[in-house]
Design an enzyme around this catalytic site. Sequence first.
Site, short mmCIF file in Angstrom:
data_model
loop_
_atom_site.label_atom_id
_atom_site.label_comp_id
_atom_site.label_asym_id
_atom_site.label_seq_id
_atom_site.Cartn_x
_atom_site.Cartn_y
_atom_site.Cartn_z
N ASP A 60 0.73 -1.26 0.12
CA ASP A 60 -0.01 -0.04 0.05
C ASP A 60 0.63 1.36 0.10
OD1 ASP A 60 -2.08 -1.62 -0.07
OD2 ASP A 60 -2.79 -1.39 2.10
N SER A 105 -14.35 -22.66 -31.51
CA SER A 105 -14.56 -23.23 -30.39
C SER A 105 -13.78 -24.73 -30.59
CB SER A 105 -16.04 -23.77 -30.31
OG SER A 105 -16.59 -24.20 -31.43
N ILE A 106 -13.80 -25.66 -29.51
CA ILE A 106 -13.30 -27.09 -29.97
C ILE A 106 -14.17 -28.20 -29.88
CG2 ILE A 106 -11.41 -28.33 -28.86
CD1 ILE A 106 -10.96 -26.62 -26.50
N GLU A 142 -3.94 -30.07 -21.35
CA GLU A 142 -4.42 -29.15 -20.53
C GLU A 142 -5.67 -29.39 -20.03
OE1 GLU A 142 -4.50 -25.44 -22.59
OE2 GLU A 142 -3.01 -26.18 -24.06
N LYS A 144 -9.59 -27.85 -18.96
CA LYS A 144 -10.61 -27.15 -19.85
C LYS A 144 -11.34 -26.37 -18.47
CE LYS A 144 -14.13 -27.31 -23.33
NZ LYS A 144 -14.89 -26.37 -23.01
N CYS A 442 -44.34 -40.20 16.15
CA CYS A 442 -45.21 -40.70 17.28
C CYS A 442 -45.78 -39.63 17.69
CB CYS A 442 -44.28 -41.01 18.59
SG CYS A 442 -43.20 -39.51 18.89
N CYS A 463 -41.07 -43.11 21.26
CA CYS A 463 -41.08 -42.92 19.84
C CYS A 463 -40.74 -44.08 19.12
CB CYS A 463 -40.27 -41.57 19.30
SG CYS A 463 -40.47 -41.43 17.57
S1 IVH Z 1 -8.20 -23.68 -26.69
C1 IVH Z 1 -8.82 -23.34 -30.79
N1 IVH Z 1 -7.83 -24.65 -24.08
O1 IVH Z 1 -13.24 -23.98 -24.03
C2 IVH Z 1 -8.90 -23.71 -29.39
N2 IVH Z 1 -9.98 -23.50 -24.63
O2 IVH Z 1 -15.15 -24.85 -26.81
C3 IVH Z 1 -9.28 -22.64 -28.68
N3 IVH Z 1 -11.50 -23.57 -22.70
O3 IVH Z 1 -14.35 -21.19 -25.66
C4 IVH Z 1 -9.76 -22.99 -27.38
N4 IVH Z 1 -10.06 -24.32 -21.08
O4 IVH Z 1 -13.16 -20.91 -23.42
C5 IVH Z 1 -8.71 -24.10 -24.89
N5 IVH Z 1 -7.31 -25.07 -22.07
C6 IVH Z 1 -8.16 -24.97 -22.96
C7 IVH Z 1 -9.37 -24.45 -22.56
C8 IVH Z 1 -10.38 -23.70 -23.32
C9 IVH Z 1 -11.17 -23.74 -21.53
C10 IVH Z 1 -12.87 -22.90 -23.28
C11 IVH Z 1 -12.48 -21.67 -24.17
C12 IVH Z 1 -13.35 -21.90 -25.34
C13 IVH Z 1 -14.12 -23.25 -25.44
C14 IVH Z 1 -13.84 -24.20 -26.38
#
Ligand code: IVH
Length: 705
Positions: A60, A105-106, A142, A144, A442, A463
Site C-alpha cells: 500500500d 470452439s473445440i 491441459e 478445460k 409418534c 417414539c
Molecule cells: S483452446 C482453438 N484450451 O473452451 C482452440 N480452450 O469450446 C481454442 N477453454 O471457448 C480454445 N479451457 O473458453 C482451449 N485449455 C483450454 C481451455 C479452453 C477452457 C474454453 C474456451 C473456449 C471453449 C472451447
Amino acid sequence: MQNSAHNSLQGSLFFSEPSSSSLASAGAHEKAAALRDAIAAHDHRYYVLDAPIISDAEYDTLYRELQQLETQHPELIVPDSPTQRVGGKPLSEFPAVRHTVPMLSIRTETNTEASGARAFDTRIRRELGLTENDPPIAYLAELKFDGLAVNLRYENGVLVRGATRGDGETGEDVTQNIRTLRAIPLRLNTGDDQPPETIEIRGEVYMRRADFEKFNDHQRAAREKTFANPRNLAAGSLRQLDSTITAKRPLSFFAYGLGEVIGWKLPKTHGGVLDAIEHFGLPLDKHRQRVLGAEGLIAFHQNIAALKGDLPFDIDGVVYKVDSLALQQQLGFSTREPRWAVAHKYPAQEQFTTVQHIDVQVGRTGKLTPVAKLSPVFVGGVTVTNATLHNEDEAKRKDVRIGDTVIVRRAGDVIPEIVAVVIERRPENTHAFEMPRRCPVCDSTVTREEGEADVYCSGELFCPAQRKQALRHFAGRRAMDIEGFGSKIIEQLVDKAMVQSAADLYRLTQDDFINLDRMAEKSAANLCVALEKSKQTTLERFIFALGIRHVGEATARDLAHHFRSLDALMAADSNALIAVPEIGEVMANSIPSFFSEPRNRDVIAALRAAGVCWPDVVVAETISGQLTGLTFALTGTLPTMSRDEATHCIIDAGGKVTGTVSKKTSYVLAGEAPGSTLAKAQALKIPILDEAALLRMIEKPLRKR
Ligand code: IVH
C-alpha cells in the site's frame, strides 16, 4: 521456466528510495517508472505466483507513493500504470470488437471414459497419414477451465484491449473490466527483449470456488442475488458496464493460447508458446503436461479425474492439443473448429431430477432430518433416490419443494446433495417446506434449542422411530453384539409391539421369533442363542449400548475405567463426572440426566434381572507411579514405540491416556506426522513431549531400533 520469470522481474522487487517529495521533477519520471515496475512485480508475485514477498501494508505504501507522484505530476500517468486499473466512466454498452483471428470452439469427444482419448489420437494419426510403425504423437494436455474466453491484445507490450469471445467473430470490448484483474499484467514482461509488435493472448476468466462461496455468502447476508455457480458469477462480473463493480469481484485468469501475432518469432510447439506466455507474466495452470500418444492422453485424463475434486476451481474436462505447431498447421481447421484439438469431459456428476416427496426421518437421538425423495436418477456412477436436506435452516435456504426440478450432485464417495432448484421449472401451487411441529412418527411435540440447527422429537423411547434405532444401537456389534438382530427384525418387533425396551429383547422366545416374516426355525433358534450369548458382556460395552446422548465408545471405556461399576456411574453427579479428565460439561450433564430418568433405571434393572452381566473392571494399581495424576494424548508415529506400547508405558507409570486433547490434558506425546491433536495442543498451550522426553520422565532407557 518459472524461475527465470521471477529473475527477470527481480531487479525491481526491492525498490526503496527516499520519499517522492524530495525529488525534483526530472527524477520523478524515473521514480514513477521504478514504482510502476515494482508494483507490477509484486502483483505478479501475489496474483500469479502466489508467493508475495512484502506485506499488504508495504504494498500500500508503494501504491500510495505512486498515486501521490502522479497527482503532483499528472503528465507521468501512463495507461499501464497500476493506478489506472480501476477508473473510467461506466459504459452505456460495450463496443463491439471484431476478432482479427476468429475465436474458435473445440470439438468435444463424446465418450467420457478415459479410453475415449484414443479416438482423438486415431483420428489425428489417420489425418496425418501415419501408420502403426510411426512413433507416437506428442500432445499438450491441459485443463478445460470453466469460465469465459477472452482475448487480450498487447501492442508493443502494453495491454490495449480485452474482449469477450462473443460469436467467435465479434466480441465485446471489456477492456476497462479486464484491467481490474490484477493477475493480468498491463505490460508484458520481456526483460531486455523488444516486446512483440502485436500479440493476442487468449485464455479463460474464471472464479475460484472459495471466492465464489464467499461472494455468495456475502450476498446472502445482504439479502442480494446469489449465483448458481462460479461460471455464472464470473461471466456476470466481467460483463458489468461499471468497472468499479468488476474490480470488487475476485476474478482469476488462465492463459491457454494465442490470437493474432505480429513481430514475434513463434516457438515450435504449443507447449513452447505457453511457456513464453508464462514468461511474459501471465498466469498459466501448472497441470499442463506434454504427453505421448493415446496412452499418455488416457493417463492424463485419469490423473486429473483423481485430483479434480481438490482443485480450487471447477473444470469442464480436459483439452488435448497436438503439440507441434507445424503439425497443427498441416491438420488445419474444419469450419468452426481446429482439427488438432479436442475437449474431453468426465462422466456427469450432476443431473436433473424431480422431487417426489420430502420425508422427515427421526434418528436414534430423536433428531428430525428432512430428506428429499427423488425420481431415480443415475449420477456419478450410482442411482440416486434420496438427498438429505440436513435440517430446517438448510431446507429453507435451498427452498426445495415437492414437484421441483432440482440439480443433484454426487462427487466421488460424497453423499448426494441437491445443488439447486431450477426455479424456472417450478410447477404452480407449490408450498414452501415446513418442519413439522410434531414428530411424524409418534406425534410428540418437537423442540429446537436456541442457537441449535437441529429439531428433536421429545418422545424419546416412546417414539417408535427412536426406539427402533435405539434397539439397533443396543444390539450392534460394538455394543451388546447380538448377532442377527438387524433392522428388518427390530422393525417387526417394534411394529408388532413385541418389544418396548431393550430389556424386552431378553424375554423373547423361539416361538415369538417363528411368528416373524420369513423366519425359519433354525434362524429363530440362532437368535435365541445370540441373545443368550450377549448377556456376558463388559461394563464398557454395556454403557455404550445404553445409547446415552454424546457417549461414544471411547467415552464409555473411560467411564468404565474411572467408575469401575455401573452403580458408581449411576450415582455420579455432574461434579463427579466433570472430574473425569475426558468428560466435558455437555456429557457431565447428559449422563446424570439419563440415569435419573425412572424409565431408564427400570430398563437397566430389568436387563440385570434378565441376566445381563459383566466382570469387575480391574485397573492395575500403581503405588507410586511417576505419572500418577497426569493425562496424556498421543499423536503421530513415535520413533521406537507403537501407540499401544506407549499407552501401556504411561498407564503402568500411573498416567492416563485419552483420545482427544482438552484443557485437562497434561502433555501431548507427539511423533512424526502428527494430526490435528498437535495444533489443538499448541492452541491450548499444552506442553508437547517427544518419545525420549516421556522415557526420561519414567526413567526408561531409550530402546535401540
Ligand atoms: S483452446 C482453438 N484450451 O473452451 C482452440 N480452450 O469450446 C481454442 N477453454 O471457448 C480454445 N479451457 O473458453 C482451449 N485449455 C483450454 C481451455 C479452453 C477452457 C474454453 C474456451 C473456449 C471453449 C472451447
